[in-house]
Design a protein around this motif. Sequence first.
Motif, short mmCIF file in Angstrom:
data_model
loop_
_atom_site.label_atom_id
_atom_site.label_comp_id
_atom_site.label_asym_id
_atom_site.label_seq_id
_atom_site.Cartn_x
_atom_site.Cartn_y
_atom_site.Cartn_z
N VAL A 143 27.57 24.17 -16.55
CA VAL A 143 28.79 23.62 -16.78
C VAL A 143 28.59 22.11 -17.14
CG1 VAL A 143 31.04 23.05 -16.07
CG2 VAL A 143 29.97 25.29 -15.31
N MET A 144 29.34 21.61 -18.29
CA MET A 144 29.34 20.24 -18.38
C MET A 144 30.76 19.67 -18.63
SD MET A 144 26.36 19.95 -21.60
CE MET A 144 26.34 18.07 -21.28
N ARG A 190 37.73 8.70 -8.50
CA ARG A 190 37.53 9.54 -9.36
C ARG A 190 38.26 10.85 -9.48
NH1 ARG A 190 31.12 10.64 -9.39
NH2 ARG A 190 31.83 12.15 -7.71
N GLU A 191 38.51 11.21 -10.40
CA GLU A 191 39.33 12.47 -10.91
C GLU A 191 38.68 13.28 -11.82
OE1 GLU A 191 43.18 12.20 -12.05
OE2 GLU A 191 42.86 10.74 -13.43
N PHE A 192 38.73 14.66 -11.71
CA PHE A 192 38.33 15.49 -12.75
C PHE A 192 39.21 15.44 -13.97
CE2 PHE A 192 38.89 19.91 -14.50
CZ PHE A 192 37.57 20.12 -14.76
N VAL A 193 38.58 15.54 -15.26
CA VAL A 193 39.23 15.66 -16.45
C VAL A 193 39.15 17.00 -17.09
CG1 VAL A 193 39.39 14.71 -18.80
CG2 VAL A 193 39.02 13.16 -16.60
N ALA A 194 38.13 17.44 -17.42
CA ALA A 194 38.02 18.72 -17.99
C ALA A 194 36.34 18.99 -18.01
CB ALA A 194 38.25 18.51 -19.54
N ALA A 195 36.21 20.53 -17.94
CA ALA A 195 34.94 21.04 -18.23
C ALA A 195 34.88 22.15 -18.90
CB ALA A 195 34.24 21.09 -16.69
N ILE A 196 33.63 22.88 -19.36
CA ILE A 196 33.38 23.84 -20.24
C ILE A 196 32.14 24.62 -19.78
CG2 ILE A 196 32.32 22.45 -21.94
CD1 ILE A 196 33.75 24.17 -23.88
N ASN A 197 32.27 25.75 -19.77
CA ASN A 197 30.88 26.46 -19.38
C ASN A 197 29.90 26.62 -20.51
OD1 ASN A 197 32.16 28.55 -20.95
ND2 ASN A 197 31.26 30.10 -19.79
N TRP A 198 28.86 27.25 -20.24
CA TRP A 198 27.72 27.21 -21.13
C TRP A 198 28.02 27.71 -22.71
CZ3 TRP A 198 25.29 31.20 -23.51
CH2 TRP A 198 25.59 32.67 -23.22
N ASN A 199 28.85 28.73 -22.77
CA ASN A 199 29.01 29.23 -23.89
C ASN A 199 30.30 28.93 -24.66
OD1 ASN A 199 30.82 30.99 -22.58
ND2 ASN A 199 30.14 33.05 -23.42
N CYS A 213 30.14 11.47 -17.80
CA CYS A 213 29.82 12.85 -18.36
C CYS A 213 29.11 13.45 -16.82
CB CYS A 213 29.03 12.72 -19.60
SG CYS A 213 28.09 14.21 -19.82
N ALA A 214 29.20 14.97 -16.78
CA ALA A 214 28.54 15.44 -15.63
C ALA A 214 28.12 16.95 -16.02
CB ALA A 214 29.55 15.35 -14.23
N SER A 215 27.04 17.42 -15.47
CA SER A 215 26.66 18.76 -15.42
C SER A 215 26.31 19.27 -14.43
CB SER A 215 25.79 18.83 -16.56
OG SER A 215 24.42 18.13 -16.41
N GLY A 216 26.16 20.51 -14.13
CA GLY A 216 25.95 21.24 -12.90
C GLY A 216 25.91 22.66 -13.06
N PRO A 217 25.30 23.45 -12.10
CA PRO A 217 24.89 24.79 -12.49
C PRO A 217 26.43 25.93 -12.28
CG PRO A 217 24.47 24.22 -10.02
CD PRO A 217 24.51 22.89 -10.94
N ASP A 218 27.43 25.01 -11.57
CA ASP A 218 28.50 25.88 -11.47
C ASP A 218 29.86 24.93 -11.47
OD1 ASP A 218 27.40 26.18 -8.19
OD2 ASP A 218 29.10 25.10 -8.66
N TRP A 219 30.99 25.39 -11.41
CA TRP A 219 32.09 24.55 -11.43
C TRP A 219 32.40 23.59 -10.56
CZ3 TRP A 219 34.60 24.83 -16.05
CH2 TRP A 219 34.43 26.09 -16.81
N GLY A 220 31.75 23.90 -9.18
CA GLY A 220 31.92 23.11 -7.91
C GLY A 220 30.94 22.23 -7.96
N THR A 221 29.76 22.16 -8.53
CA THR A 221 28.51 21.45 -8.08
C THR A 221 28.00 20.85 -9.54
OG1 THR A 221 27.80 23.12 -6.62
CG2 THR A 221 26.16 21.66 -7.39
N PHE A 222 28.43 19.60 -9.74
CA PHE A 222 27.81 18.48 -10.74
C PHE A 222 26.92 17.71 -10.25
CE2 PHE A 222 32.32 19.93 -12.02
CZ PHE A 222 32.14 20.28 -13.44
N ARG A 223 25.66 18.26 -10.78
CA ARG A 223 24.46 17.50 -10.31
C ARG A 223 24.00 16.14 -10.77
NH1 ARG A 223 20.24 21.99 -9.67
NH2 ARG A 223 21.66 22.54 -7.89
#
Length: 118
Positions: free
Chosen positions: A33-34, A45-54, A96-106
């Motif tokens: 997820v990015m 800090r607040e969440f803005v938007a995210a998108i999955n891999w595809n 910008c952030a990325s992680g393996p799932d919607w709740g984990t931005f690593r």
Amino acid sequence: QVQLVEAGGGLVQAGGSLRLSCAASGRTFNNYVMGWFRQAPGKEREFVAAINWNGGIRNTAASVKGRFTVSRDNAKNTVYLQMNSLKPEDTAVYFCASGPDWGTFRYWGQGTQVTVSS
């Protein structure tokens, strides 16, 4: 080893548009997820938007829904944030952030400043 570098921030008048980009390099994971977060002065800090891999699933914060669109180009290892109808309250450092799932931005970028003048 994963690096995220934001670009595209700047100063824009209210009602204008900006497009942020975030390029990933190093040990990248196209299935991650990015997304984007932001932090304004004096605020958390607040969440803005995210998108999955595809690109099939998007989550967008209510504060920007209908104005901001997140997208990604996996061939370029890049995620974008198209920001339209910008408001002064959108002024913040955008991360910008990325992680393996919607709740984990690593992984996190260093941020890019967006300033919207009234």
